[in-house]
Motif scaffolding. Structure first.
Motif: not given
Length: 141
Positions: A121-125, A128-135
């Motif tokens: 879903s757009d919410e999950d994407l 994950l976009d935010r998680a990628a920034e954090v990682l």
């Protein structure tokens, strides 16, 4: 000092990240080992390098680096030139064939991951976009 929530999160993330990395290596295909692929990518990104510099960057022993380089050179994925700073040593660089192989591997991995992401879903994407920034910040530290 770590609290239980960060330890619990680390416990959950570790196997997920490891499984994703393993799956992407499988999707990459080809007949290079993960060590050979990593060495070629490091040479491409940071080269030209001496064999010792490659060993240090990849955190492998110099004899292992020597074997990996011999296999990559045999397949014409890297080339050696004399090190102008030390004639006893050589510098290794990725060849056009090596660069093309890396591009193909990256493309297969990206396509695999994109197919998996298309099901979300757009919410999950967005998560994950935010998680990628954090990682990315975690890895840069």
């Amino acid at each position: 000092m770590q609290n239980n929530s960060t330890t619990d999160l680390a416990h959950r993330l570790r196997p997920v990240i490891a499984r994703l990395a393993r799956r992407m290596r499988q999707e990459a295909g080809g007949d290079l080992t993960p060590t050979q692929t990593a060495a070629l990518a490091t040479i491409s990104c940071h080269g030209p390098l001496t064999p010792s510099e490659l060993a240090a960057r990849e955190r492998i022993q110099r004899p292992t680096a020597t074997r990996v380089l011999a296999l990559l050179e045999e397949r014409a994925l890297i080339e050696r030139t004399a090190d102008p700073a030390d004639r006893r040593s050589s510098l290794v660089s990725a060849t056009a064939a090596g660069e093309a192989l890396l591009e193909a591997v990256r493309e297969r991995k990206d396509l695999y991951l994109a197919r998996q992401l298309e099901t979300l879903s757009d919410e999950d994407l967005a998560a994950l976009d935010r998680a990628a920034e954090v990682l990315e910040r975690v890895l840069a530290a």
